[in-house]
Design a protein around this motif. Structure first.
Motif, PDB file in Angstrom:
ATOM      1  N   ARG A  42      48.451  31.449  41.900  1.00  0.00           N
ATOM      2  CA  ARG A  42      47.276  31.928  41.171  1.00  0.00           C
ATOM      3  C   ARG A  42      46.450  32.869  42.043  1.00  0.00           C
ATOM      4  O   ARG A  42      45.905  33.870  41.549  1.00  0.00           O
ATOM      5  CB  ARG A  42      46.410  30.767  40.670  1.00  0.00           C
ATOM      6  N   ALA A  43      46.377  32.578  43.336  1.00  0.00           N
ATOM      7  CA  ALA A  43      45.676  33.496  44.244  1.00  0.00           C
ATOM      8  C   ALA A  43      46.375  34.850  44.290  1.00  0.00           C
ATOM      9  O   ALA A  43      45.729  35.903  44.269  1.00  0.00           O
ATOM     10  CB  ALA A  43      45.592  32.885  45.640  1.00  0.00           C
ATOM     11  N   VAL A  44      47.707  34.830  44.346  1.00  0.00           N
ATOM     12  CA  VAL A  44      48.479  36.076  44.349  1.00  0.00           C
ATOM     13  C   VAL A  44      48.190  36.886  43.084  1.00  0.00           C
ATOM     14  O   VAL A  44      47.975  38.104  43.133  1.00  0.00           O
ATOM     15  CB  VAL A  44      49.985  35.780  44.476  1.00  0.00           C
ATOM     16  N   VAL A  45      48.185  36.205  41.950  1.00  0.00           N
ATOM     17  CA  VAL A  45      47.944  36.884  40.674  1.00  0.00           C
ATOM     18  C   VAL A  45      46.521  37.440  40.618  1.00  0.00           C
ATOM     19  O   VAL A  45      46.302  38.570  40.154  1.00  0.00           O
ATOM     20  CB  VAL A  45      48.219  35.928  39.499  1.00  0.00           C
ATOM     21  N   ASN A  46      45.547  36.679  41.082  1.00  0.00           N
ATOM     22  CA  ASN A  46      44.167  37.169  41.053  1.00  0.00           C
ATOM     23  C   ASN A  46      43.989  38.391  41.953  1.00  0.00           C
ATOM     24  O   ASN A  46      43.262  39.328  41.602  1.00  0.00           O
ATOM     25  CB  ASN A  46      43.194  36.062  41.451  1.00  0.00           C
ATOM     26  N   LEU A  47      44.647  38.388  43.105  1.00  0.00           N
ATOM     27  CA  LEU A  47      44.573  39.567  43.968  1.00  0.00           C
ATOM     28  C   LEU A  47      45.251  40.766  43.307  1.00  0.00           C
ATOM     29  O   LEU A  47      44.778  41.901  43.417  1.00  0.00           O
ATOM     30  CB  LEU A  47      45.214  39.264  45.330  1.00  0.00           C
ATOM     31  N   ALA A  48      46.356  40.508  42.625  1.00  0.00           N
ATOM     32  CA  ALA A  48      47.029  41.587  41.899  1.00  0.00           C
ATOM     33  C   ALA A  48      46.135  42.117  40.772  1.00  0.00           C
ATOM     34  O   ALA A  48      46.074  43.325  40.526  1.00  0.00           O
ATOM     35  CB  ALA A  48      48.367  41.107  41.339  1.00  0.00           C
TER      36      ALA A  48
END
Length: 208
Positions: free
Chosen positions: A46-52
């Motif tokens: 989810r952190a990866v997606v939010n940064l994306a």
């Protein structure tokens, strides 16, 4: 859906589809975390997606920068939770570096919005988790200088230069050049800081 977002073309339709893919991935991951809030891997994704998602927002508008802040702040929160859940030193060290990277991005976004105190604070938070990254010191010093806090800025830059000196030649020069470029850009916006910035610029250049 995250993997699908990476394959979208860079035209307008592709960018719109990428945002939709990422939003859907965000929803799936949030639903999963509602069922299992302590799942380390899900928090990471989810952190990866939010940064994306933050990368899909424009940097040249107030609304875009605000949206970027929201996504980056959510990523930092998930990274903090991941670190609290880490069960071994290897995972903790990796999570700490990921958290520092998220703080670096969040702090720079704050800086772009003129939120210099917040930018300095976020960079300082990042240093706690990755003290060997000179970019964090340079960003903190840059924000301090932008606020007119010359004394703290000089000390922070000096600390970052010492950290940079521990890096290999090419990487050291790349980090120092990045710091020099950012400082020069600040002086274009705030030429009244030239006198205060001059010794910092000389120190950065000498360390190359």
């Amino acid at each position: 859906t995250y993997a699908l977002s990476l394959r979208r073309p860079d035209d307008a339709a592709g960018k719109q589809s990428r945002v939709q893919d990422l939003r859907l991935a965000q929803n799936y991951l949030s639903f999963s975390l509602a069922l299992a809030p302590d799942n380390h891997d899900t928090l990471n994704w989810r952190a990866v997606v939010n940064l994306a998602l933050s990368d899909t927002q424009p940097k040249d508008t107030a609304d875009g920068l605000a949206q970027r802040t929201d996504f980056m702040s959510a990523a930092v929160a998930d990274r903090l939770r991941m670190l609290a859940l880490a069960q071994d030193d290897v995972t903790r060290n990796n999570d700490a570096m990921l958290l520092a990277a998220a703080y670096l991005r969040l702090g720079w976004n704050d800086y772009l919005q003129g939120k210099y105190q917040q930018a300095a604070d976020e960079a300082a938070n990042g240093i706690k988790y990755e003290p060997g990254n000179p970019a964090l010191y340079f960003n903190q010093g840059l924000a301090e200088l932008a606020m007119g806090d010359e004394e703290h800025a000089r000390r922070t830059y000096d600390a970052g230069i010492e950290v940079a000196k521990q890096l290999s030649g090419d990487l050291r020069r790349a980090k120092l050049d990045e710091g020099i470029g950012d400082l020069q850009n600040l002086l274009k916006q705030k030429p009244e800081l030239q006198t205060a910035a001059e010794p910092i610029l000389k120190a950065l250049q000498a360390a190359r």
